[in-house]
Design a protein around this motif. Structure first.
Motif, PDB file in Angstrom:
ATOM      1  N   SER A   9      -1.203  -2.348  -4.991  1.00  0.00           N
ATOM      2  CA  SER A   9       0.228  -2.580  -5.221  1.00  0.00           C
ATOM      3  C   SER A   9       0.647  -3.915  -4.637  1.00  0.00           C
ATOM      4  CB  SER A   9       1.068  -1.460  -4.599  1.00  0.00           C
ATOM      5  OG  SER A   9       2.451  -1.740  -4.723  1.00  0.00           O
ATOM      6  N   GLN A  10       1.433  -4.680  -5.392  1.00  0.00           N
ATOM      7  CA  GLN A  10       1.956  -5.958  -4.906  1.00  0.00           C
ATOM      8  C   GLN A  10       2.912  -5.768  -3.737  1.00  0.00           C
ATOM      9  OE1 GLN A  10       4.230  -6.743  -8.669  1.00  0.00           O
ATOM     10  NE2 GLN A  10       5.875  -7.323  -7.245  1.00  0.00           N
ATOM     11  N   VAL A  11       3.461  -4.559  -3.597  1.00  0.00           N
ATOM     12  CA  VAL A  11       4.417  -4.281  -2.528  1.00  0.00           C
ATOM     13  C   VAL A  11       3.758  -4.462  -1.166  1.00  0.00           C
ATOM     14  CG1 VAL A  11       5.984  -2.567  -1.555  1.00  0.00           C
ATOM     15  CG2 VAL A  11       5.652  -2.686  -4.025  1.00  0.00           C
ATOM     16  N   PHE A  12       2.474  -4.158  -1.071  1.00  0.00           N
ATOM     17  CA  PHE A  12       1.770  -4.285   0.204  1.00  0.00           C
ATOM     18  C   PHE A  12       1.869  -5.710   0.733  1.00  0.00           C
ATOM     19  CE2 PHE A  12      -1.987  -5.025   2.833  1.00  0.00           C
ATOM     20  CZ  PHE A  12      -1.971  -3.907   3.673  1.00  0.00           C
ATOM     21  N   ILE A  30       8.743   0.340   2.233  1.00  0.00           N
ATOM     22  CA  ILE A  30       7.945   0.362   1.006  1.00  0.00           C
ATOM     23  C   ILE A  30       8.601   1.194  -0.089  1.00  0.00           C
ATOM     24  CG2 ILE A  30       6.497   2.304   1.792  1.00  0.00           C
ATOM     25  CD1 ILE A  30       4.179   0.967   0.269  1.00  0.00           C
ATOM     26  N   LYS A  31       9.223   2.299   0.279  1.00  0.00           N
ATOM     27  CA  LYS A  31       9.846   3.146  -0.728  1.00  0.00           C
ATOM     28  C   LYS A  31      11.006   2.429  -1.411  1.00  0.00           C
ATOM     29  CE  LYS A  31      12.098   7.639  -1.386  1.00  0.00           C
ATOM     30  NZ  LYS A  31      12.573   8.889  -0.732  1.00  0.00           N
ATOM     31  N   GLU A  32      11.828   1.774  -0.613  1.00  0.00           N
ATOM     32  CA  GLU A  32      12.982   1.072  -1.164  1.00  0.00           C
ATOM     33  C   GLU A  32      12.550  -0.087  -2.076  1.00  0.00           C
ATOM     34  OE1 GLU A  32      14.114   3.346   2.331  1.00  0.00           O
ATOM     35  OE2 GLU A  32      12.515   1.890   1.949  1.00  0.00           O
ATOM     36  N   ARG A  33      11.520  -0.822  -1.656  1.00  0.00           N
ATOM     37  CA  ARG A  33      11.035  -1.930  -2.480  1.00  0.00           C
ATOM     38  C   ARG A  33      10.424  -1.403  -3.781  1.00  0.00           C
ATOM     39  NH1 ARG A  33      11.477  -6.374  -5.167  1.00  0.00           N
ATOM     40  NH2 ARG A  33       9.526  -7.500  -5.489  1.00  0.00           N
ATOM     41  N   ALA A  34       9.670  -0.310  -3.691  1.00  0.00           N
ATOM     42  CA  ALA A  34       9.060   0.269  -4.882  1.00  0.00           C
ATOM     43  C   ALA A  34      10.121   0.756  -5.869  1.00  0.00           C
ATOM     44  CB  ALA A  34       8.126   1.417  -4.495  1.00  0.00           C
ATOM     45  N   GLU A  35      11.184   1.323  -5.351  1.00  0.00           N
ATOM     46  CA  GLU A  35      12.254   1.819  -6.220  1.00  0.00           C
ATOM     47  C   GLU A  35      12.912   0.675  -6.988  1.00  0.00           C
ATOM     48  OE1 GLU A  35      14.745   3.957  -3.550  1.00  0.00           O
ATOM     49  OE2 GLU A  35      13.604   5.838  -3.735  1.00  0.00           O
ATOM     50  N   GLY A  77      13.102  -2.031 -12.589  1.00  0.00           N
ATOM     51  CA  GLY A  77      12.886  -3.179 -13.471  1.00  0.00           C
ATOM     52  C   GLY A  77      11.664  -3.069 -14.353  1.00  0.00           C
ATOM     53  N   ALA A  78      10.917  -1.955 -14.238  1.00  0.00           N
ATOM     54  CA  ALA A  78       9.710  -1.778 -15.042  1.00  0.00           C
ATOM     55  C   ALA A  78      10.047  -1.736 -16.528  1.00  0.00           C
ATOM     56  CB  ALA A  78       8.983  -0.506 -14.620  1.00  0.00           C
ATOM     57  N   LYS A  79       9.230  -2.390 -17.338  1.00  0.00           N
ATOM     58  CA  LYS A  79       9.520  -2.512 -18.769  1.00  0.00           C
ATOM     59  C   LYS A  79       9.027  -1.326 -19.593  1.00  0.00           C
ATOM     60  CE  LYS A  79       9.409  -7.565 -18.616  1.00  0.00           C
ATOM     61  NZ  LYS A  79       8.785  -8.802 -19.168  1.00  0.00           N
ATOM     62  N   ASP A  80       8.037  -0.603 -19.100  1.00  0.00           N
ATOM     63  CA  ASP A  80       7.501   0.507 -19.886  1.00  0.00           C
ATOM     64  C   ASP A  80       7.042   1.625 -18.954  1.00  0.00           C
ATOM     65  OD1 ASP A  80       4.594  -0.053 -19.146  1.00  0.00           O
ATOM     66  OD2 ASP A  80       5.122  -1.915 -20.178  1.00  0.00           O
ATOM     67  N   LEU A 140       3.055   1.689 -10.794  1.00  0.00           N
ATOM     68  CA  LEU A 140       3.787   1.339  -9.575  1.00  0.00           C
ATOM     69  C   LEU A 140       3.982   2.561  -8.679  1.00  0.00           C
ATOM     70  CD1 LEU A 140       6.528  -1.025 -11.059  1.00  0.00           C
ATOM     71  CD2 LEU A 140       4.680  -1.691  -9.513  1.00  0.00           C
ATOM     72  N   GLU A 141       4.350   3.678  -9.306  1.00  0.00           N
ATOM     73  CA  GLU A 141       4.587   4.904  -8.550  1.00  0.00           C
ATOM     74  C   GLU A 141       3.315   5.381  -7.860  1.00  0.00           C
ATOM     75  OE1 GLU A 141       7.217   8.076  -7.339  1.00  0.00           O
ATOM     76  OE2 GLU A 141       7.645   6.274  -8.499  1.00  0.00           O
ATOM     77  N   ALA A 142       2.205   5.421  -8.598  1.00  0.00           N
ATOM     78  CA  ALA A 142       0.940   5.882  -8.030  1.00  0.00           C
ATOM     79  C   ALA A 142       0.438   4.942  -6.944  1.00  0.00           C
ATOM     80  CB  ALA A 142      -0.106   6.021  -9.134  1.00  0.00           C
ATOM     81  N   GLY A 143       0.656   3.633  -7.144  1.00  0.00           N
ATOM     82  CA  GLY A 143       0.154   2.653  -6.190  1.00  0.00           C
ATOM     83  C   GLY A 143       0.791   2.769  -4.825  1.00  0.00           C
TER      84      GLY A 143
END
Length: 526
Positions: free
Chosen positions: A109-112, A461-466, A471-474, A481-484
């Motif tokens: 995940s890019q969030v890391f 991390i949760k707030e950033r992932a949300e 903004g996810a396109k599909d 993103l959710e699984a990551g």
């Protein structure tokens, strides 16, 4: 993600009946006795090794005698020809990712990486917005983490302007090119005083520099180093020791030590338990099927015999005479027969370097522990500044034992199978790192280790992932993103939240007030 531990060391030790000596003459005699069976088979044909590197190591050991696990590990990972990290795979793919052997957090995940960048920014704010910042990463893989970190930092303009240079400690020319392509936009690098350099795409006017060892990175009294070590220490070589009951040293033995030879007196010289080193020697070509290791690799056979095995040295080695004496934690196990401990001197050298860069290597204060550091330093720093963030896997407060493992195609395999094609690692001894850092510099303090789930959760991390999910396109992107992000904080057996830990080295607070960094129980300070 590298797999969790197996008790491969103890199994290998039980299976082996060979005992080897520590002195050169005895090793040579043992090698001569082994040579016929190790280099040829009963039919007279030359022994078949799994890889060219295995053949090179086998022939070297047959000539000079068994080697330490540390020497074996170092060759398997970084040998110029055929080392795991220094080779280029035949398919053009690297060792990372779903098509490689393991997946790391930045790849999941890019969030890391974004949260690591925010952590550096928060530390920079807390330390008064220091200028002359150095950003250093050891073991940067293919550059994914640093790319996410610098992309995030570029959003904080004042912080970005304070950066003087970015350093990547990387020994693999192949990985250097991958990192350059991602961070610079080209594989063309220019020669520099310490290695290679190129202009960084995220921060105008700043160069990114590559070198093989952190010792090449200049230490400056006025610099503020921010150091990242993600899944780095688990790949550093370890020595493995077993506490042998009723250990004795034959009168004819001569032990070669750094300060000269030691010739013991007649009779039993160590009536109590003594640490003996576990060493690596070629496995018998006639080994039974019971030693076969089943793997999930791309091998057509599906079953591979290890090329090497562990044996217990007959007498203490130079390393076994001093490494287990370095800490009271090891000494407490001296009365425990068959206890096994893993010690990484190279880890101590690196963590000492981190501490000295941040806090200086001044004379120890009364509060500092009165023990020698792994590598005494004379570098002084009037005002401690900077930080180091270590993220890796291992126990929070115990000594690693039986954790030496191989990883191939996302599966745990014998570390003695297919040398050069298998990643090798061992659990990190976080408490030993903390102790070594404190001994190296009186100008630093340690926070953690804390579980990765705690660190990332408190970093948001949760707030950033949300926000990313909105903004996810599909739907496919949303599922990924959710699984990551959930995998990064999952504390279950298939997650990384509990096994992985975070530890920070920050400047010592002279006001005697503990300032916990963000992610370790503290808040962002400006």
């Amino acid at each position: 993600m590298r797999a969790t531990s197996l008790s491969l060391l103890r199994t290998a030790t039980r299976c082996s009946q060979t005992r080897v000596a520590a002195c050169p003459h005895q090793l040579a005699q043992c090698s001569a006795r082994w040579s016929s069976s190790l280099t040829s088979t009963s039919s007279g044909t030359e022994r078949k090794w799994s890889t060219p590197l295995a053949k090179m190591l086998g022939e070297a050991i047959t000539t000079t005698g068994p080697i330490s696990v540390a020497a074996y590990m170092r060759q398997c990972l970084t040998a110029p020809e055929g080392g795991y990290y220094t080779r280029q795979t035949s398919t053009g793919q690297d060792q990372f990712g779903t098509k490689g052997d393991f997946v790391t957090s930045p790849e999941i995940s890019q969030v890391f990486g974004e949260l690591i960048g925010i952590w550096l920014y928060a530390e920079w704010l807390a330390q008064g917005k220091q200028d002359k910042v150095q950003i250093i990463e050891v073991g940067p893989g293919r550059g994914t983490l640093m790319d996410d970190v610098l992309r995030t930092i570029s959003s904080f303009k004042t912080f970005a302007k304070s950066i003087e240079a970015v350093y990547l400690i990387e020994a693999s020319p192949h990985l250097q090119k991958q990192q350059a392509k991602l961070l610079v936009g080209t594989e063309e690098l220019e020669k520099s005083e310490i290695g290679w350099a190129a202009p960084l795409k995220y921060v105008p006017g700043v160069k990114i520099q590559w070198c093989e060892d952190i010792r090449f990175v200049p230490k400056e009294e006025t610099s503020t180093p921010f150091i990242l070590a993600h899944e780095f220490f688990d790949a550093l070589p370890i020595h493995v020791f077993q506490n042998v009951a009723q250990s004795s040293i034959p009168a004819s033995s001569t032990i070669i030590t750094p300060t000269g030879p030691i010739k013991p007196k007649h009779g039993v010289t160590a009536p109590k338990n003594t640490w003996h080193e576990l060493v690596v020697s070629p496995a018998s070509p006639y080994a039974s099927a019971g030693t076969t290791v089943t793997t999930s690799s791309a091998s057509d056979k599906g079953h591979e015999k290890p090329d090497f095995e562990l044996t217990v040295s007959q007498t203490p080695t130079p390393h076994s005479l001093y490494l287990p004496k370095m800490s009271d934690r090891y000494k407490k196990l001296e009365e425990t027969p068959d206890a096994i401990i893993e010690i990484s001197p190279e880890s101590f050298a690196y963590i000492s370097d981190f501490a000295v860069r941040i806090g200086g290597g001044n004379a120890p204060s009364p509060k500092a522990r009165q023990k020698p550091s792994a590598e005494p330093a004379s570098f002084s720093k009037a005002q401690p500044s900077g930080a180091a963030l270590i993220l890796d896997y291992g126990p929070a407060d115990t000594i690693p034992a039986n954790t030496f493992r191989g990883i191939r195609s996302h599966q745990t395999v014998s570390p003695f199978t297919a040398p050069g094609l298998v990643d090798l690692s061992a659990d990190v001894d976080f408490l030993a790192l903390a102790e070594t850092a404190l001994n190296a510099s009186p100008g630093v303090e340690i926070h953690g280790p804390v579980e990765q789930s705690f660190f990332l959760s408190t970093m948001g991390i949760k707030e950033r992932a949300e926000r990313l999910l909105k903004g996810a396109k599909d739907e496919d992107t949303r599922r990924r993103l959710e699984a990551g992000w959930k995998r990064l904080v999952d504390r279950g057996p298939n997650g990384m939240g509990k096994t992985y830990k975070a530890m920070a080295i920050v400047p010592f607070n002279k006001d005697s007030k503990v300032r916990r960094p963000v992610g370790f129980g503290g808040d962002i300070m400006s």
